[in-house]
Design a protein around this motif. Structure first.
Motif, PDB file in Angstrom:
ATOM      1  N   LEU A  77      18.812  -7.254  20.501  1.00  0.00           N
ATOM      2  CA  LEU A  77      18.098  -8.518  20.642  1.00  0.00           C
ATOM      3  C   LEU A  77      18.336  -9.300  19.364  1.00  0.00           C
ATOM      4  O   LEU A  77      18.004  -8.831  18.272  1.00  0.00           O
ATOM      5  N   THR A  78      18.947 -10.499  19.462  1.00  0.00           N
ATOM      6  CA  THR A  78      19.358 -11.198  18.244  1.00  0.00           C
ATOM      7  C   THR A  78      19.446 -12.709  18.458  1.00  0.00           C
ATOM      8  O   THR A  78      19.563 -13.183  19.587  1.00  0.00           O
ATOM      9  N   ALA A  79      19.415 -13.429  17.335  1.00  0.00           N
ATOM     10  CA  ALA A  79      19.615 -14.876  17.357  1.00  0.00           C
ATOM     11  C   ALA A  79      21.090 -15.226  17.152  1.00  0.00           C
ATOM     12  O   ALA A  79      21.463 -16.396  17.194  1.00  0.00           O
ATOM     13  N   LEU A  80      21.927 -14.222  16.918  1.00  0.00           N
ATOM     14  CA  LEU A  80      23.348 -14.452  16.677  1.00  0.00           C
ATOM     15  C   LEU A  80      24.064 -14.717  17.999  1.00  0.00           C
ATOM     16  O   LEU A  80      24.457 -13.790  18.698  1.00  0.00           O
ATOM     17  N   ASP A  81      24.210 -15.963  18.332  1.00  0.00           N
ATOM     18  CA  ASP A  81      24.832 -16.349  19.597  1.00  0.00           C
ATOM     19  C   ASP A  81      26.317 -16.598  19.383  1.00  0.00           C
ATOM     20  O   ASP A  81      26.793 -17.726  19.386  1.00  0.00           O
ATOM     21  N   SER A  82      27.059 -15.526  19.170  1.00  0.00           N
ATOM     22  CA  SER A  82      28.506 -15.653  18.969  1.00  0.00           C
ATOM     23  C   SER A  82      29.211 -14.595  19.803  1.00  0.00           C
ATOM     24  O   SER A  82      28.705 -13.478  19.973  1.00  0.00           O
ATOM     25  N   ASP A  83      30.357 -14.947  20.327  1.00  0.00           N
ATOM     26  CA  ASP A  83      31.120 -14.007  21.151  1.00  0.00           C
ATOM     27  C   ASP A  83      31.497 -12.765  20.360  1.00  0.00           C
ATOM     28  O   ASP A  83      31.480 -11.644  20.885  1.00  0.00           O
ATOM     29  N   GLN A  84      31.837 -12.950  19.086  1.00  0.00           N
ATOM     30  CA  GLN A  84      32.273 -11.828  18.257  1.00  0.00           C
ATOM     31  C   GLN A  84      31.166 -10.784  18.106  1.00  0.00           C
ATOM     32  O   GLN A  84      31.389  -9.584  18.249  1.00  0.00           O
ATOM     33  N   SER A  85      29.942 -11.264  17.829  1.00  0.00           N
ATOM     34  CA  SER A  85      28.808 -10.343  17.692  1.00  0.00           C
ATOM     35  C   SER A  85      28.482  -9.672  19.019  1.00  0.00           C
ATOM     36  O   SER A  85      28.179  -8.473  19.075  1.00  0.00           O
ATOM     37  N   HIS A  86      28.553 -10.456  20.083  1.00  0.00           N
ATOM     38  CA  HIS A  86      28.279  -9.931  21.427  1.00  0.00           C
ATOM     39  C   HIS A  86      29.253  -8.810  21.765  1.00  0.00           C
ATOM     40  O   HIS A  86      28.857  -7.717  22.218  1.00  0.00           O
TER      41      HIS A  86
END
Length: 234
Positions: A77-86
């Motif tokens: 669960l995160t605020a990091l809305d990036s494809d790389q992190s996903h």
């Protein structure tokens, strides 16, 4: 059913905790990596929700320890809305990667879907194996026979089958089931396994089954599951 929530946003953690309590879950909340590592287990989790960005580390780094210590699904669960992190989170082995802000109803739907999926996977994986686990209900069956395990016994069996055919060390089982590091002297895990072995022996002797389940001690390596076909021994 129990959930671990590792989240440093105190307000958000409280909101999630209260919401899930109303849905019938129990929940332990940890606000940092240190909080989690220092905790003493109350209940064994059926699912873990872990924030990626924590004040003293991150969920990606913590994931290896979580997946070693627990057999349950883990979601980020995160605020990091990036494809790389996903992609990184999913490649690590997480069941899902949820972006904040998240509606409570959606979180609940995700949790229920993951738990259902995990149960189906457990049952599918064991179609050719006499041992079947239902993680959601915390039930175990061997050749269709209910084992009637308590929570710690279920976790022992689940962890051993996850690592089969390799033995699991006393240190890892102690941390997994007891919830703290093994000090070299505490025999708590040995006592639990001894009681579980007696329960299994009594169960199968009463049933007179052609196959039985036992826990074998492997010298200098730990414990592993042992499936015995009594017909082969005659």
């Amino acid at each position: 059913m129990h959930i671990y929530l590792i989240e440093d946003d105190l307000k958000l953690a409280k909101l999630i905790q209260l919401f899930l309590l109303k849905q019938g879950f129990t929940i332990d909340v940890f606000n940092s990596v240190a909080d989690y590592k220092q905790h003493k287990a109350t209940f064994i989790p059926a699912l873990i929700i872990c924030d990626v960005m924590l004040p003293d580390g991150n969920g990606f780094e913590l994931f290896q320890q979580l997946s070693t210590e627990h057999t349950c699904p883990i979601i980020f669960l995160t605020a990091l809305d990036s494809d790389q992190s996903h992609i990184k989170g999913l490649n690590l082995g997480a069941y899902d990667y949820l972006i904040k802000p998240l509606k409570p109803e959606l979180l609940l739907a995700k949790i229920n879907a993951i738990l259902r999926q995990n149960d189906q996977t457990q049952q599918h994986d064991s179609t050719e194996h006499p041992l079947t686990l239902n993680q959601t209900k915390r039930e175990a069956y061997f050749a269709g026979l209910p084992l009637n395990l308590n929570d710690s016994e279920f976790e022992i069996i689940a962890f051993l089958i996850k690592n089969a055919p390799h033995p699991v060390s006393r240190e890892i089982l102690f941390k997994q089931v007891i919830g703290r590091n093994y000090n070299g002297l505490d025999r708590a895990i040995d006592l639990k396994i001894s009681r579980l072995r007696k329960k299994l022996t009594t169960l199968f002797s009463n049933q007179k089954s052609s196959i039985t389940l036992d826990i074998k001690s492997v010298r200098s390596k730990g414990y592993c599951l042992d499936i015995i076909n009594t017909k082969d021994n005659k």
